[in-house]
Design an enzyme around this catalytic site. Structure first.
Site, PDB file in Angstrom:
ATOM      1  N   ARG A  51      34.010  41.546  37.011  1.00  0.00           N
ATOM      2  CA  ARG A  51      33.610  41.573  38.422  1.00  0.00           C
ATOM      3  C   ARG A  51      34.279  42.739  39.142  1.00  0.00           C
ATOM      4  O   ARG A  51      33.630  43.475  39.903  1.00  0.00           O
ATOM      5  CB  ARG A  51      33.987  40.235  39.075  1.00  0.00           C
ATOM      6  CG  ARG A  51      33.721  40.164  40.556  1.00  0.00           C
ATOM      7  CD  ARG A  51      33.986  38.773  41.125  1.00  0.00           C
ATOM      8  NE  ARG A  51      35.345  38.274  40.901  1.00  0.00           N
ATOM      9  CZ  ARG A  51      35.786  37.095  41.331  1.00  0.00           C
ATOM     10  NH1 ARG A  51      34.983  36.284  41.994  1.00  0.00           N
ATOM     11  NH2 ARG A  51      37.022  36.716  41.102  1.00  0.00           N
ATOM     12  N   ARG A  77      38.947  34.635  51.565  1.00  0.00           N
ATOM     13  CA  ARG A  77      39.083  33.182  51.776  1.00  0.00           C
ATOM     14  C   ARG A  77      37.904  32.592  52.554  1.00  0.00           C
ATOM     15  O   ARG A  77      37.540  31.444  52.347  1.00  0.00           O
ATOM     16  CB  ARG A  77      40.380  32.871  52.524  1.00  0.00           C
ATOM     17  CG  ARG A  77      41.632  33.280  51.791  1.00  0.00           C
ATOM     18  CD  ARG A  77      41.852  32.466  50.540  1.00  0.00           C
ATOM     19  NE  ARG A  77      43.004  32.979  49.789  1.00  0.00           N
ATOM     20  CZ  ARG A  77      43.267  32.647  48.536  1.00  0.00           C
ATOM     21  NH1 ARG A  77      42.468  31.812  47.877  1.00  0.00           N
ATOM     22  NH2 ARG A  77      44.312  33.149  47.923  1.00  0.00           N
ATOM     23  N   GLU A 123      39.576  21.629  43.638  1.00  0.00           N
ATOM     24  CA  GLU A 123      39.268  22.785  44.484  1.00  0.00           C
ATOM     25  C   GLU A 123      38.200  22.314  45.476  1.00  0.00           C
ATOM     26  O   GLU A 123      37.324  21.532  45.116  1.00  0.00           O
ATOM     27  CB  GLU A 123      38.747  23.920  43.597  1.00  0.00           C
ATOM     28  CG  GLU A 123      38.439  25.188  44.356  1.00  0.00           C
ATOM     29  CD  GLU A 123      38.133  26.355  43.416  1.00  0.00           C
ATOM     30  OE1 GLU A 123      38.966  26.676  42.544  1.00  0.00           O
ATOM     31  OE2 GLU A 123      37.038  26.920  43.562  1.00  0.00           O
TER      32      GLU A 123
HETATM   33  C1  3EB Z   1      42.430  30.644  44.245  1.00  0.00           C
HETATM   34  O1  3EB Z   1      42.610  30.442  45.439  1.00  0.00           O
HETATM   35  C2  3EB Z   1      41.721  29.578  43.477  1.00  0.00           C
HETATM   36  O2  3EB Z   1      37.716  34.073  41.471  1.00  0.00           O
HETATM   37  O3  3EB Z   1      35.989  33.887  42.797  1.00  0.00           O
HETATM   38  C3  3EB Z   1      38.852  30.055  44.192  1.00  0.00           C
HETATM   39  C4  3EB Z   1      37.654  30.591  44.674  1.00  0.00           C
HETATM   40  C5  3EB Z   1      39.464  30.632  43.106  1.00  0.00           C
HETATM   41  C6  3EB Z   1      37.084  31.714  44.069  1.00  0.00           C
HETATM   42  C7  3EB Z   1      37.095  33.492  42.366  1.00  0.00           C
HETATM   43  C8  3EB Z   1      38.883  31.755  42.503  1.00  0.00           C
HETATM   44  C9  3EB Z   1      37.698  32.285  42.976  1.00  0.00           C
HETATM   45  O4  3EB Z   1      42.835  31.679  43.679  1.00  0.00           O
HETATM   46  C10 3EB Z   1      40.717  30.081  42.542  1.00  0.00           C
END
Ligand code: 3EB
Length: 357
Positions: free
Chosen positions: A167, A233, A341
């Site tokens: 990615r 986020r 999650e």
């Molecule tokens: C984290 O906060 C948890 O690699 O696209 C959450 C959402 C997580 C998306 C991604 C990874 C991804 O790191 C993992």
């Protein structure tokens, strides 16, 4: 539909007074979905099916819009997640890639068997980039990924890290960096070889929101992998009609560290707390308050172990109340120590019940 037709549609569109960059996500039962598929005029960008069982597959619904079948097993009832925008979309597909777009937004995705996840992630993400650039949708809002054998080790490296590398390589030469990366979810696919991906993007910039109590994922130190995860986020999309705040998969992480190891109750509380922190950061940074009446919230909770459902559900009910829309699905999480999650979308100023379907 042919590739030549790809560009044409966007230019031609008559906008009238319906122009909107809203992409509303709405959940319906599979029975309601089947009825919607039979009304061919419905202006739907796409649908993701959670819990397609034998009878659903036997019905062989052939909607005109892109339909993605999630590999994941819902633990609280099957449903279809519809992506709706008020302006009638056009539809396009090539190989596994399917797309729907109108003058403002695009929904697309694929479901394919993979060999090397790093190579496939890079190739497919490059394809998404190329398509969005051809169609002139420069802003990427939200991406979902279901990755085969996410915690498995291949050539000494975890599959999730292979994915992050592919990615990152695909995004390296793009304008998608730091806060212009999409909000995202990356969880384990239920099938050992299927890579399921879907996304939304648009013509209007979105606004990133980071959680001040977490290191931005794109700034994670190298101990979590050679390439930091390419996501923000949360991303806020605003339009004259309202706004959607798309919150990424959120886990029991503070700073960049996983907390409450082995404690599913503690992990769930911190995941919910991190979502509440994002809402606070949205209010502080952008002045938009998403903790007020009238905001519609839709959550999806990913559980590594379906046996944790009762425990996780009781924490979620306690923290969020029982009136909110929460779906529970079984899925592995990208760090092997994480048990849960949670992702969410908050919608303001648009009554989902008013939307056509
Ligand atoms: C984290 O906060 C948890 O690699 O696209 C959450 C959402 C997580 C998306 C991604 C990874 C991804 O790191 C993992």
């Amino acid at each position: 539909m042919q590739q030549e037709g790809l560009k044409q549609g966007v230019e031609e569109q008559h906008l009238g007074d319906k122009t909107t960059h809203d992409v509303i996500s709405k959940r319906v039962s599979l029975q309601q979905y089947a009825a919607i598929c039979r009304q061919s005029e419905a202006g739907i960008l796409g649908a993701v099916i959670y819990g397609a069982d034998q009878s659903f597959l036997a019905a062989k619904l052939t909607p005109i819009w892109p339909q993605i079948t999630s590999s994941l097993v819902p633990l609280s009832g099957a449903y279809a997640e519809l992506f709706i925008s008020r302006e009638q979309p056009r539809y396009w597909h090539s190989g596994e890639m399917i797309l729907a777009y109108n003058s403002q937004v695009v929904f697309g995705g694929f479901d394919l068997a993979v060999g090397s996840l790093a190579m496939q992630a890079e190739a497919r993400y490059l394809q998404v980039r190329r398509l969005l650039s051809e169609l002139n949708f420069p802003f990427i809002y939200r991406m979902w990924n279901e990755l085969p054998d996410i915690n498995g080790i291949k050539q000494g490296t975890e599959q999730y890290q292979h994915f992050c590398s592919g990615r990152a390589e695909a995004f390296a030469t793009s304008a998608w960096q730091g806060t212009t990366l999409p909000a995202a979810t990356a969880v384990g696919s239920h099938h050992s070889d299927r890579f399921v991906h879907y996304f939304i993007a648009g013509r209007t910039p979105c606004q990133a929101v980071e959680n001040r109590q977490q290191v931005s994922a794109f700034d994670y130190p190298p101990q979590y992998g050679r390439h930091a995860p390419s996501f923000t986020r949360a991303q806020l999309i605003e339009s004259p009609f309202g706004a959607q705040l798309w919150v990424s998969g959120t886990a029991s992480i503070e700073g960049h560290q996983s907390l409450h190891l082995g404690d599913v109750n503690g992990q769930t509380r911190l995941a919910v707390k991190n979502i509440k922190r994002i809402l606070m950061c949205t209010k502080q940074a952008l002045g938009c308050d998403y903790q007020v009446p009238g905001v519609q919230a839709q959550y999806r909770v990913y559980l590594r172990d379906p046996d944790d459902l009762a425990c996780i559900q009781s924490v979620v009910d306690d923290e969020l109340g029982t009136a909110v829309d929460v779906s529970y699905v079984a899925a592995d999480i990208c760090r092997s120590e994480l048990l849960v999650e949670i992702e969410a979308v908050f919608s303001r100023g648009c009554d989902l019940n008013e939307v056509v379907v």
